[in-house]
Scaffold this motif. Structure first.
Motif, PDB file in Angstrom:
ATOM      1  N   LEU A   7      37.368  46.477  33.025  1.00 26.41           N
ATOM      2  CA  LEU A   7      36.848  45.376  32.710  1.00 26.41           C
ATOM      3  C   LEU A   7      35.034  45.909  32.384  1.00 26.41           C
ATOM      4  O   LEU A   7      34.746  46.775  32.736  1.00 26.41           O
ATOM      5  CB  LEU A   7      36.269  44.275  34.173  1.00 26.41           C
ATOM      6  CG  LEU A   7      37.949  44.103  34.831  1.00 26.41           C
ATOM      7  CD1 LEU A   7      37.633  43.520  36.165  1.00 26.41           C
ATOM      8  CD2 LEU A   7      38.615  43.374  33.861  1.00 26.41           C
ATOM      9  N   ASP A  63      40.034  44.384  29.359  1.00 24.24           N
ATOM     10  CA  ASP A  63      39.879  42.902  29.474  1.00 24.24           C
ATOM     11  C   ASP A  63      38.339  42.686  29.075  1.00 24.24           C
ATOM     12  O   ASP A  63      37.350  42.874  30.138  1.00 24.24           O
ATOM     13  CB  ASP A  63      40.143  42.092  30.600  1.00 24.24           C
ATOM     14  CG  ASP A  63      40.114  40.674  30.458  1.00 24.24           C
ATOM     15  OD1 ASP A  63      39.336  40.135  29.708  1.00 24.24           O
ATOM     16  OD2 ASP A  63      40.836  39.750  31.029  1.00 24.24           O
ATOM     17  N   ASP A 104      42.949  47.848  35.399  1.00 21.93           N
ATOM     18  CA  ASP A 104      42.923  47.094  34.453  1.00 21.93           C
ATOM     19  C   ASP A 104      40.986  47.297  34.351  1.00 21.93           C
ATOM     20  O   ASP A 104      40.266  47.175  35.414  1.00 21.93           O
ATOM     21  CB  ASP A 104      42.984  45.373  34.963  1.00 21.93           C
ATOM     22  CG  ASP A 104      42.579  44.492  34.012  1.00 21.93           C
ATOM     23  OD1 ASP A 104      42.655  44.621  32.888  1.00 21.93           O
ATOM     24  OD2 ASP A 104      42.076  43.341  34.352  1.00 21.93           O
ATOM     25  N   LYS A 111      47.975  40.673  33.952  1.00 22.76           N
ATOM     26  CA  LYS A 111      47.605  42.146  34.079  1.00 22.76           C
ATOM     27  C   LYS A 111      48.568  43.093  34.396  1.00 22.76           C
ATOM     28  O   LYS A 111      48.570  44.360  33.543  1.00 22.76           O
ATOM     29  CB  LYS A 111      46.385  42.094  35.330  1.00 22.76           C
ATOM     30  CG  LYS A 111      45.374  41.153  35.079  1.00 22.76           C
ATOM     31  CD  LYS A 111      44.430  41.550  34.125  1.00 22.76           C
ATOM     32  CE  LYS A 111      43.159  40.882  34.308  1.00 22.76           C
ATOM     33  NZ  LYS A 111      42.175  40.832  33.346  1.00 22.76           N
ATOM     34  N   TYR A 129      45.201  31.123  34.491  1.00 16.04           N
ATOM     35  CA  TYR A 129      44.332  31.014  33.084  1.00 16.04           C
ATOM     36  C   TYR A 129      45.263  30.125  32.107  1.00 16.04           C
ATOM     37  O   TYR A 129      46.407  29.968  32.367  1.00 16.04           O
ATOM     38  CB  TYR A 129      44.589  32.413  32.397  1.00 16.04           C
ATOM     39  CG  TYR A 129      44.064  33.510  33.062  1.00 16.04           C
ATOM     40  CD1 TYR A 129      42.735  33.288  33.789  1.00 16.04           C
ATOM     41  CD2 TYR A 129      44.032  34.849  33.236  1.00 16.04           C
ATOM     42  CE1 TYR A 129      41.896  34.127  34.466  1.00 16.04           C
ATOM     43  CE2 TYR A 129      43.350  35.699  33.756  1.00 16.04           C
ATOM     44  CZ  TYR A 129      42.394  35.362  34.338  1.00 16.04           C
ATOM     45  OH  TYR A 129      41.744  36.501  34.738  1.00 16.04           O
ATOM     46  N   GLU A 140      36.415  39.349  30.945  1.00 14.13           N
ATOM     47  CA  GLU A 140      36.680  39.078  32.553  1.00 14.13           C
ATOM     48  C   GLU A 140      35.427  39.486  33.255  1.00 14.13           C
ATOM     49  O   GLU A 140      34.869  40.572  32.888  1.00 14.13           O
ATOM     50  CB  GLU A 140      37.834  39.625  32.846  1.00 14.13           C
ATOM     51  CG  GLU A 140      37.965  39.388  34.632  1.00 14.13           C
ATOM     52  CD  GLU A 140      39.250  39.140  34.952  1.00 14.13           C
ATOM     53  OE1 GLU A 140      40.226  39.113  34.446  1.00 14.13           O
ATOM     54  OE2 GLU A 140      39.207  39.441  36.484  1.00 14.13           O
ATOM     55  N   THR A 166      44.972  48.460  31.120  1.00 16.30           N
ATOM     56  CA  THR A 166      44.736  47.483  30.102  1.00 16.30           C
ATOM     57  C   THR A 166      43.069  47.055  30.264  1.00 16.30           C
ATOM     58  O   THR A 166      42.524  47.741  30.957  1.00 16.30           O
ATOM     59  CB  THR A 166      45.382  46.037  30.877  1.00 16.30           C
ATOM     60  OG1 THR A 166      44.926  46.176  32.026  1.00 16.30           O
ATOM     61  CG2 THR A 166      46.787  46.018  30.984  1.00 16.30           C
TER      62      THR A 166
END
Lengths: 230, 373
Positions: B168, B266, B166, A211, A101, B269, B264
């Protein structure tokens, strides 16, 4: 359900230091003041080009730096060996790694990736008639993509330096290279005919690290952002 | 080496590997332990075949792995077959056909190997194990939460507890681009910049596209609380707002049952989540991805599922202590000792010694005793 993208990196335990990969050479000199403003001070022998050490601790016990070739920054960060790094836009375009990234433009190392050819032949024929063209470059992927997008096969002569010699010595018709001022091209009888991309150095981050250690990575990005000239 | 040299007979095609002792047994044990967790939550196991006709294999979610699928011609039917590169499309086919009359929601699990045409630059494997679940016919946030948490529980069952979830929203970026009426080629450029989290390019292209919310959402990625707050503060068109509210509901449902889980979020993404229709998620361990899942359409039905990668789990799970190996001389009976947890290895001839059979224990009378060095 989807393609797994697994780092085969060593285990990144939360308490191990983050590793920042920095490119040797031209960019490193421009980077020095930025690192200092970000409050990152590597061990004293980091600036010594003759030092045999490759990994250096910093004033921050949670951060080590490694000094590698510019292209290798992308590789170290893609594999998660370094969680964060500084890489030129040219390196990122060439490596084109989905694991890397680029969250912050550092605005240094400003230059461009360009096509150049001998002044003697430039503009003498019509490139829209080409089926293929020989190109000497250290950016085979960039060159191939650039010419493929206009329906031309690029036959790559992969060199690691002194691309400017290639047309004169018959290795290739064109070169694709990094251009800063253009004086090297001029000194070798070449002219820049096309700019493929403007390039600056970026702060890059490994996807998994972003992450799994979001706080530590975000804090480092914020330090670099604060260190940028307003 | 010249091209005339005979290839070494140990050389395998790229991306294929033999799994040796003890890893082969460990991987099988990990898979069964994870499947046992799924079974305990009412997920029933199915076993689709390795090969099937490509038109059924590549339908629906299978389209996402079409270019990663090995094909071969079936000499019997003269039709093209595909070697599965993913198990989810097969389970979707089973749910829509042979199990069409079973009441919903349908909870199914599976484990098996998949093959891919190509490895990635980071992971070269072309054959890999999968273990997973599909929850078909339920559209609620509770269903998304159940599947994500089962992944966490299955990993905990094999000793992998340092896990981060995570969350998304693969539909968020297309919704924002649609709302701003962004068309190609700008749309592709922007999607690519978002995919690489290239903040400089996203800022420039989002301004050009008239979708400034993308820049804010890119910056919002991170620990769930902060990201949800940023989503709430962002100026979103109605479709995008619905997606954000749904993600918040899923996270709330997960939080309610697993308050300690690191989450988390995002918002922008979408990498590798091409067929997902709602919240998707990735489970990360310290060294990389352990599982992926999310909401999709199984035929016409709402579904959500999760695939664990046992090979990645194996690399991260702490090695189990090997079972003690007990040497049995000819005539000695090991049944009672096997019941007590020993592995027994019988000597077949006088040439077999405790050392040559890699034993850790021998019998003193009827009592196993460690071998002294």
């Amino acid at each position: 359900m989807d393609l797994p993208i697994n780092e085969r990196s060593l285990r990144m335990e939360a308490q191990t230091p983050l590793v920042l990969a920095l490119p040797k050479g031209r960019i490193l000199k421009e980077l020095g003041p930025l690192l200092a403003r970000a409050g990152i001070f590597p061990a004293a022998d980091f600036d010594d080009e003759d030092s045999r050490r490759l990994r250096f601790e910093t004033n921050d016990p949670g951060l080590d730096v490694v000094r590698v070739r510019p292209f290798d920054v992308a590789t170290f960060v893609a594999h998660g060996g370094a969680q964060i790094g500084v890489a030129g836009g040219d390196v990122l375009m060439e490596a084109d790694s989905p694991e890397v990234y680029a969250p912050l433009d550092l605005g240094i190392g400003r230059c461009r990736v360009s096509v150049a050819e001998p002044a003697a032949t430039a503009g003498r024929d019509d490139p829209s008639r080409w089926s293929r063209v020989t190109v000497a470059t250290k950016y085979p992927n960039i060159a191939q993509r650039h010419f493929a997008a206009r329906g031309v096969q690029a036959e790559i002569v992969h060199l690691n330096g002194a691309m400017e010699l290639a047309p004169g010595l018959g290795l290739a018709r064109l070169i694709v290279d990094l251009v800063q001022t253009g004086s090297t091209l001029a000194a070798n009888g070449l002219v820049e005919t096309e700019v493929i991309a403007q390039v600056t150095s970026r702060l890059v981050v490994n996807r998994t690290a972003l992450k799994t250690r979001p706080e530590a990575i975000a804090a480092l990005i914020a330090r670099f952002r604060a260190a940028l000239p307003a | 080496m010249t091209s005339d040299d005979m290839p070494h007979r140990a050389l395998l095609p790229a991306g294929l590997a033999d799994l040796l002792p003890p890893d082969a047994a460990r991987e099988a044990a990990l898979v069964e332990a994870m499947l046992a967790v799924f079974a305990a939550h009412g997920y029933e196991r199915v076993k689709p075949p390795l090969l099937e006709f490509e038109d059924s294999l590549l339908a629906g979610s299978g389209a996402a792995v079409a270019e990663q699928t090995f094909r071969l011609m079936d000499p019997v039917s003269q039709r093209m077959m595909g070697l599965r590169a993913d198990t989810t499309p097969q389970v979707a086919r089973i749910a829509a056909t042979r199990l069409a009359n079973v009441a919903r929601p349908l909870r199914l699990s599976y484990a098996g190997q998949v093959l891919r045409v190509r490895g990635t630059p980071i992971a070269s494997e072309r054959q890999m194990p999968q273990a997973g679940i599909e929850l078909i016919g339920a559209a609620t946030a509770m269903a998304d939460a159940e599947v994500a948490l089962l992944g966490v529980e299955a990993l905990a069952a094999v000793g992998v507890t340092d896990v981060a979830l995570d969350v998304l929203m693969p539909t968020m970026t297309p919704a924002l681009l649609d709302a701003a009426r962004v068309v190609p080629p700008l749309r592709q450029k922007l999607a690519r910049a978002l995919d690489r989290k290239d903040a400089a390019d996203v800022a420039a292209l989002a301004a050009e596209a008239g979708a400034p919310a993308l820049t804010a959402l890119l910056a919002a990625a991170g620990p769930a609380d902060g990201a949800l707050a940023a989503l709430n503060a962002a100026d979103l068109p109605p479709a995008a707002r619905a997606i954000a509210d749904n993600a918040a509901a899923v996270i709330a449902a997960i939080r309610a049952r697993a308050p300690g889980l690191r989450i988390t979020l995002d918002p922008v993404e979408f990498r590798g989540f091409t067929y997902h229709t709602g919240v998707a998620f990735t489970l990360y361990g310290p060294g990389g991805e352990l599982a992926r899942g999310g909401r999709y359409l199984s035929g016409e039905e709402p579904a959500t599922g999760l695939t664990l990668y046992p090979d990645a789990v194996l690399r991260m799970a702490a090695p189990a202590a090997p079972a003690p190996r007990l040497f049995l001389a000819p005539g000695q009976d090991g049944a009672a000792h096997r019941a007590a947890g020993f592995v027994t290895v019988a000597a077949l001839s006088a040439a077999d010694t405790p050392r040559s059979l890699r034993c850790t224990h021998i019998l003193h009378g009827q009592t196993p005793a460690p071998i002294e060095d």
